[in-house]
Scaffold this motif. Sequence first.
Motif, short mmCIF file in Angstrom:
data_model
loop_
_atom_site.label_atom_id
_atom_site.label_comp_id
_atom_site.label_asym_id
_atom_site.label_seq_id
_atom_site.Cartn_x
_atom_site.Cartn_y
_atom_site.Cartn_z
N ILE A 126 -13.14 8.02 4.07
CA ILE A 126 -13.99 8.82 4.37
C ILE A 126 -14.10 9.28 5.82
O ILE A 126 -14.16 8.54 6.58
N CYS A 127 -14.08 10.59 6.17
CA CYS A 127 -13.93 10.84 7.92
C CYS A 127 -15.17 11.66 8.04
O CYS A 127 -15.88 12.08 6.98
N GLY A 128 -15.59 11.53 9.31
CA GLY A 128 -16.63 12.35 9.70
C GLY A 128 -16.89 13.86 9.21
O GLY A 128 -17.81 14.31 8.94
N THR A 129 -15.63 14.29 9.35
CA THR A 129 -15.72 15.75 8.67
C THR A 129 -15.98 16.02 7.31
O THR A 129 -16.81 16.98 6.92
N ASP A 130 -15.90 14.82 6.43
CA ASP A 130 -16.37 15.06 4.97
C ASP A 130 -17.74 14.72 5.08
O ASP A 130 -18.38 15.57 4.17
N GLY A 180 -11.45 14.96 0.96
CA GLY A 180 -10.80 13.70 1.49
C GLY A 180 -9.41 14.23 2.07
O GLY A 180 -8.72 15.22 1.39
N HIS A 181 -8.85 13.72 3.10
CA HIS A 181 -7.39 14.16 3.48
C HIS A 181 -6.80 13.08 4.27
O HIS A 181 -6.10 13.22 5.21
N GLU A 182 -6.86 11.61 3.78
CA GLU A 182 -6.56 10.51 4.29
C GLU A 182 -5.63 9.76 3.31
O GLU A 182 -6.13 8.91 2.81
N PRO A 183 -4.58 10.14 3.22
CA PRO A 183 -3.79 9.61 1.89
C PRO A 183 -2.83 8.48 2.17
O PRO A 183 -2.00 8.62 3.26
N PRO A 187 -3.01 8.74 9.24
CA PRO A 187 -3.14 10.34 8.56
C PRO A 187 -4.22 11.31 9.57
O PRO A 187 -3.72 12.56 9.75
N ASP A 188 -4.97 10.69 9.94
CA ASP A 188 -6.07 11.43 10.93
C ASP A 188 -6.40 10.77 12.04
O ASP A 188 -6.16 11.25 13.12
N ILE A 189 -7.16 9.71 12.07
CA ILE A 189 -8.03 8.91 13.08
C ILE A 189 -7.02 8.81 14.20
O ILE A 189 -7.44 9.06 15.31
ZN LIG Z 1 -10.64 13.84 9.43
#
Ligand SMILES: [Zn+2]
Length: 366
Positions: free
Chosen positions: A40-44, A61-64, A166-168
């Motif tokens: 889970i991201c802060g954006t979520d 969700g965007h981190e697979p 993927p993101d962080i």
């Molecule tokens: Zn994110």
Amino acid sequence: MTAMMKAAVFVAPGRIEIADKPIPGVGPNDALVRITTTTICGTDIHILKGEYPVAPGLTVGHEPVGVIEKLGSAVTGYREGQRVIAGAICPNFNSYAAQDGVPSQDGSYLVPQGLCGCHGYKATAGWRFGNLIDGTQAEYVLVPDAQANLAPIPDGLTDEQVLMCPDIMSTGFKGAENANIRIGDVVAVFAQGPIGLCATAGARLSGATTIIAIDGNPHRLDIARKLGADVTLNFRECDVVDEIMKLTGGRGVDASIEALGTQSTFASALRVLKPGGTLSSLGVYSEDLTLPLSAFAAGLGDHKINTALCPGGKERMRRLINVLESGRLDLGLLVTHEFKLDDIVAAYELFANQRDNVLKVAVKPH
Ligand SMILES: [Zn+2]
């Protein structure tokens, strides 16, 4: 009969819930990835609160991190059963934006739908998972333009070790890259959430030799020290701007990185910046920003201000994985909690309220 899967979907502000959805069909350029770990991201949290609008029913969700279940007929060089990640940002790399060096702003795939009339330039449209198409908090995710976006995971790395790629890590490192850091620089990093922590680590790898990390949470400041901060400042205990100006003999820092997205951190990042320095902004802002006139030197300070969206694509992912595989950095310590996908509502609750010193949660469908 259509095969079904579980997915966390946005229902309405305040409600993200598990629902049953069909497992998507695979087009020629796609890959179906069975998720083994996501997060889970802060954006979520912005999406959950309704601060960032997405369509009801969208899988978030965007981190697979996962395994290729099925490859599209046009995708070559990968095999089913292979462990892979994909960036949170999945450009198709065909657009003017991508060829101009800003693939994260690639909206060219929206042109046929009439949603992007400017040849592929559309701000943030490279971000598709959990924004414009179904995301990764599910048993399966469809990766678009898979040939450009799938990155194999080396055998020696666990899901948790690559979960930040993927993101962080990509975003945090972009913060350091956009700060134009040179060997010997003094860099201040405002906010030490997961992305700010990766910006601190990125500043260290880029050659900064005095890194000042700022946060209000002592636990996060401890982690910042482990990842490369030389000095930590708790904004609840001191005047951060005064302290940094003292630390630099009144000169200011060579670069400041903003990793929260508020007026106050942005203004502080500018106030501590030397003339000619670079402010690298990573935060997601939800209100208009004001530039403090004195810090801005009336517009005559040769300051540079850079903004960024997370870079994606397989080459970006390969480089980040290379950093982890080299042993120069271990980001596994950012994964503080683990939840089953079925329990994702509890994971959101913990993460949104930053309870129990949470940094990132690993979410596993099985
Ligand atoms: Zn994110």
